[in-house]
Scaffold this motif. Structure first.
Motif, short mmCIF file in Angstrom:
data_model
loop_
_atom_site.label_atom_id
_atom_site.label_comp_id
_atom_site.label_asym_id
_atom_site.label_seq_id
_atom_site.Cartn_x
_atom_site.Cartn_y
_atom_site.Cartn_z
N UNK A 1 -7.21 45.92 61.79
CA UNK A 1 -7.05 44.47 61.64
C UNK A 1 -6.02 43.94 62.64
N UNK A 2 -4.93 44.67 62.81
CA UNK A 2 -3.92 44.25 63.79
C UNK A 2 -4.51 44.24 65.20
N UNK A 3 -5.27 45.30 65.54
CA UNK A 3 -5.89 45.33 66.86
C UNK A 3 -6.80 44.14 67.09
N UNK A 4 -7.61 43.80 66.08
CA UNK A 4 -8.52 42.67 66.24
C UNK A 4 -7.76 41.35 66.34
N UNK A 5 -6.75 41.15 65.49
CA UNK A 5 -5.99 39.90 65.53
C UNK A 5 -5.26 39.72 66.85
N UNK A 6 -4.72 40.80 67.39
CA UNK A 6 -4.05 40.69 68.70
C UNK A 6 -5.05 40.41 69.80
N UNK A 7 -6.26 40.95 69.68
CA UNK A 7 -7.29 40.69 70.67
C UNK A 7 -7.73 39.23 70.66
N UNK A 8 -7.78 38.65 69.46
CA UNK A 8 -8.26 37.26 69.33
C UNK A 8 -7.15 36.22 69.45
N UNK A 9 -5.87 36.63 69.36
CA UNK A 9 -4.77 35.67 69.32
C UNK A 9 -4.59 34.96 70.66
N UNK A 10 -4.23 33.69 70.56
CA UNK A 10 -4.00 32.88 71.77
C UNK A 10 -2.58 32.32 71.83
N UNK A 11 -1.72 32.74 70.93
CA UNK A 11 -0.34 32.24 70.94
C UNK A 11 0.60 33.35 70.50
N UNK A 12 1.88 33.19 70.84
CA UNK A 12 2.88 34.19 70.48
C UNK A 12 3.01 34.28 68.97
N UNK A 13 2.93 33.14 68.29
CA UNK A 13 3.04 33.13 66.83
C UNK A 13 1.90 33.92 66.19
N UNK A 14 0.68 33.71 66.71
CA UNK A 14 -0.47 34.42 66.17
C UNK A 14 -0.34 35.93 66.40
N UNK A 15 0.23 36.30 67.53
CA UNK A 15 0.41 37.74 67.81
C UNK A 15 1.43 38.36 66.87
N UNK A 16 2.49 37.63 66.58
CA UNK A 16 3.49 38.16 65.64
C UNK A 16 2.89 38.31 64.25
N UNK A 17 2.13 37.31 63.82
CA UNK A 17 1.48 37.40 62.51
C UNK A 17 0.45 38.54 62.48
N UNK A 18 -0.14 38.82 63.64
CA UNK A 18 -1.12 39.88 63.72
C UNK A 18 -0.54 41.26 63.47
N UNK A 19 0.78 41.41 63.56
CA UNK A 19 1.43 42.70 63.32
C UNK A 19 1.61 42.99 61.83
N UNK A 20 1.44 41.97 61.00
CA UNK A 20 1.68 42.15 59.56
C UNK A 20 0.76 43.20 58.93
N UNK A 21 -0.55 43.21 59.22
CA UNK A 21 -1.39 44.26 58.62
C UNK A 21 -0.94 45.67 59.01
N UNK A 22 -0.45 45.82 60.23
CA UNK A 22 0.05 47.13 60.68
C UNK A 22 1.24 47.56 59.83
N UNK A 23 2.19 46.65 59.65
CA UNK A 23 3.39 46.96 58.86
C UNK A 23 3.02 47.22 57.41
N UNK A 24 2.14 46.40 56.86
CA UNK A 24 1.74 46.58 55.47
C UNK A 24 1.00 47.90 55.28
N UNK A 25 0.14 48.25 56.21
CA UNK A 25 -0.59 49.50 56.10
C UNK A 25 0.35 50.70 56.10
N UNK A 26 1.35 50.69 56.99
CA UNK A 26 2.31 51.80 57.04
C UNK A 26 3.14 51.85 55.76
#
Length: 452
Positions: free
Chosen positions: A226-251
Motif C-alpha cells: 500500500x505504501x509503494x502504491x501511494x508513493x507511486x500515485x502521490x503528487x505532493x509532499x504531504x501525500x507522500x508522508x501520509x503514504x508512509x503510514x501503512x508501512x509504519x502500521x504494518x511493521x
C-alpha cells in the motif's frame, strides 16, 4: 485497453521472465541443498514452496530493481509535466502500471512453483494444500517489492537508482537470511529478518511456516504494498508522508506477532506430518506406505526392549525440523525413526527396520547432524547387537562408514560379549541414561577404555 498497453510497453513481462529464469536456473543447474535430504524440493509441495521462499534472497532484489527501472519511465521520456496537467487522477495511471508490473512478477514466481508441482508429481512426492499460505505470502512479497521499486524509481529518477536499490535489497535479504538460519552462520535471530520474504532452509520435508510468521508477514507486506502504491500515485509532499503510514502500521503490527526465537520459524506440517498408526507403531501421513512394513519389525523390537527399565512402548517417525546445531529430540517412552535424514529406511527390509529401532537401545544419536563420532555410533551399534546377537552397520550410516571403523567397534563388541549377562544388561541400562541426557561417552559406558 490501458492495462494491455502497459503490459506491452512496460518492463513487466521481462521482470516476470527474469524471476522465472533465475529461479529455475538455481533449482536445475545447481545441486544446492534443495536437492538433498532431509528436504528435497520435489518431495512435498510445501517443501517446494519453502525452497522458493528461500530463493527470494536472490529473486526479491530482481523484482524491486525491475520496478525501479519501470518507475523512471515518465522521467526518462520527459512526460512528467505533461502528465501532471491531465484531468485524470494520478492513481488511475498508477493502478494500471502497478497492476501490470506486480501481476507479471507474481506470475513468474507462480510459474516456478508450477514447475515444482510437476516435479513433485513426477517423483511421487506428497501433495497437499499446506503450501498455500507459504506461496501466498511469497506472491504478496513479490508484488509489494515491485511496487516499492516503482515508487522509488519515480521519486528518484537517476540512472543509478535501480542498481543501487537492487544491491541494497540483496544485502538486506542476505542479512535477513543469516538471521533466520537458526544460528548456523553465527548470527543471532532477530524478528526484523522476517520483514523480508526470505526464509531459511526447510530442514525437513514435513514442516511449514507457523501461523505467526504467515500472519505477521501478510500484514507487513500488505502495508509495504500500500505504501509503494501511494508513493507511486502521490503528487505532493504531504501525500507522500501520509503514504508512509501503512508501512509504519504494518511493521508495528507484524513485529510483535513474529516468533520470539528461531525455534518458532518452522512448525510441523498439519497434513504431511499427521500421524498414521497401527497400534504403537506410527508414521507420518507422507510416509504412510511404510506403516505396513514397519508394523511387524517395530513390534518385535519393542518386545526385545521391554526387558529394560523405562523401555519405549511406541515407535514413531521423527517429524520435526532438523537442526545443524542440536541433536535429535528424544523421549524415553518413544523409539524414533527418521525417514527424512535416513532415506534408506524408505526401502529397508524388515531386519533393517528392526535394527533401526534397536539402535542405541531405542534412543537416537547425541551427535549433531552430519557430525557422527565413533563413540556414539559404536555404542549404538553394540546396543542393537546386544538384542540381535549380530553386529551390523546402523541403517542411517550404511556400510561405507563402518568399513573404515569396523576394527575398533568389533574389538569393543568382542569385549562386551565376554562380559557376564548381568553386567551386559546393567551397561545397556546405563547407555540409555547416557543417550537420554547426552552426557557421557556411549561406547565407553559399554566397554570402558574402548577408545584408548
Amino acid at each position: 485497453m490501458i492495462l494491455r498497453t502497459e503490459l506491452r510497453r512496460s518492463i513487466a513481462p521481462w521482470a516476470g521472465l527474469a524471476l522465472l529464469v533465475v529461479a529455475l536456473g538455481f533449482l536445475f543447474l545447481l545441486s544446492g541443498p534443495w536437492w538433498k535430504t532431509p528436504a528435497p524440493w520435489t518431495g512435498n509441495t510445501t517443501t517446494t514452496a519453502l525452497w522458493l521462499r528461500f530463493l527470494l534472497v536472490f529473486l526479491w532484489p530482481i523484482a524491486v530493481g525491475a520496478g525501479a527501472i519501470q518507475g523512471m519511465r515518465d522521467s526518462r521520456s520527459g512526460m512528467v509535466e505533461l502528465l501532471s496537467t491531465t484531468s485524470r487522477p494520478g492513481w488511475h495511471r498508477a493502478l494500471r502500471l502497478a497492476g501490470a508490473v506486480g501481476a507479471l512478477a507474481a506470475l513468474g514466481f507462480l510459474l516456478v512453483f508450477g514447475v515444482g508441482l510437476v516435479m513433485v508429481l513426477v517423483n511421487g512426492g506428497f501433495v497437499s494444500v499446506t503450501f498455500l499460505p507459504v506461496m501466498l505470502v511469497g506472491l504478496l512479497a513479490v508484488v509489494a517489492g515491485s511496487w516499492v521499486g516503482l515508487a522509488v524509481g519515480r521519486l528518484l529518477p537517476h540512472p543509478l537508482t535501480a542498481p543501487a536499490l537492487a544491491v541494497l535489497t540483496l544485502v538486506g535479504s542476505i542479512l535477513a537470511w543469516m538471521s533466520v538460519e537458526a544460528g548456523v552462520l553465527g548470527v543471532s535471530y532477530h524478528r526484523f529478518g522476517l520483514l523480508t520474504p526470505v526464509l531459511g532452509q526447510p530442514r525437513g520435508s514435513l514442516v511449514t511456516t507457523p501461523a505467526s510468521v504467515d500472519l505477521g508477514q501478510t500484514v507487513w507486506f500488505v502495508g509495504l504494498a500500500v505504501t509503494g502504491f501511494l508513493l507511486l500515485a502521490a503528487n505532493s509532499a504531504r501525500a507522500r508522508l501520509l503514504g508512509l503510514l501503512p508501512l509504519v502500521a504494518g511493521a508495528a503490527i507484524a513485529l510483535p506477532v513474529f516468533p520470539a526465537s528461531a525455534d518458532g520459524l518452522l512448525a510441523p506440517d498439519g497434513i504431511a506430518a499427521r500421524q498414521v498408526c497401527d497400534g504403537p507403531i506410527c508414521v507420518s501421513r507422507a510416509h504412510e506406505d511404510r506403516l505396513a512394513a514397519l508394523a511387524g519389525p517395530g513390534r518385535e523390537a519393542l518386545a526385545m526392549l521391554a526387558k529394560l527399565p523405562g523401555a519405549p512402548t511406541r515407535v514413531e517417525e521423527q517429524t520435526g525440523s532438523h537442526s545443524f546445531v542440536n541433536p535429535p529430540a528424544r523421549d524415553a517412552g518413544v523409539a524414533y525413526l527418521d525417514f527424512q535424514l535416513n532415506e534408506a529406511l524408505l526401502t529397508a527390509d524388515a531386519a533393517t527396520l528392526r535394527e533401526a529401532v534397536l539402535a542405541g537401545a531405542g534412543l537416537p544419536t547425541c551427535d549433531q547432524p552430519y557430525g557422527a563420532s565413533l563413540a556414539d555410533i559404536g555404542g549404538r551399534m553394540i546396543a542393537a547387537a546386544y538384542f540381535t546377537g549380530e553386529l551390523k552397520p546402523l541403517p542411517e550410516y550404511g556400510t561405507r562408514w563402518v568399513t573404515r571403523q569396523d576394527g575398533q567397534v568389533e574389538e569393543a563388541w568382542a569385549k562386551f560379549r565376554a562380559l557376564p549377562a548381568e553386567v551386559q544388561f546393567s551397561r545397556i541400562v546405563a547407555l540409555r541414561r547416557v543417550l537420554l541426557t547426552c552426557q557421557g561417552d556411549p561406547l565407553d559406558t559399554l566397554v570402558p577404555g574402548a577408545m584408548r
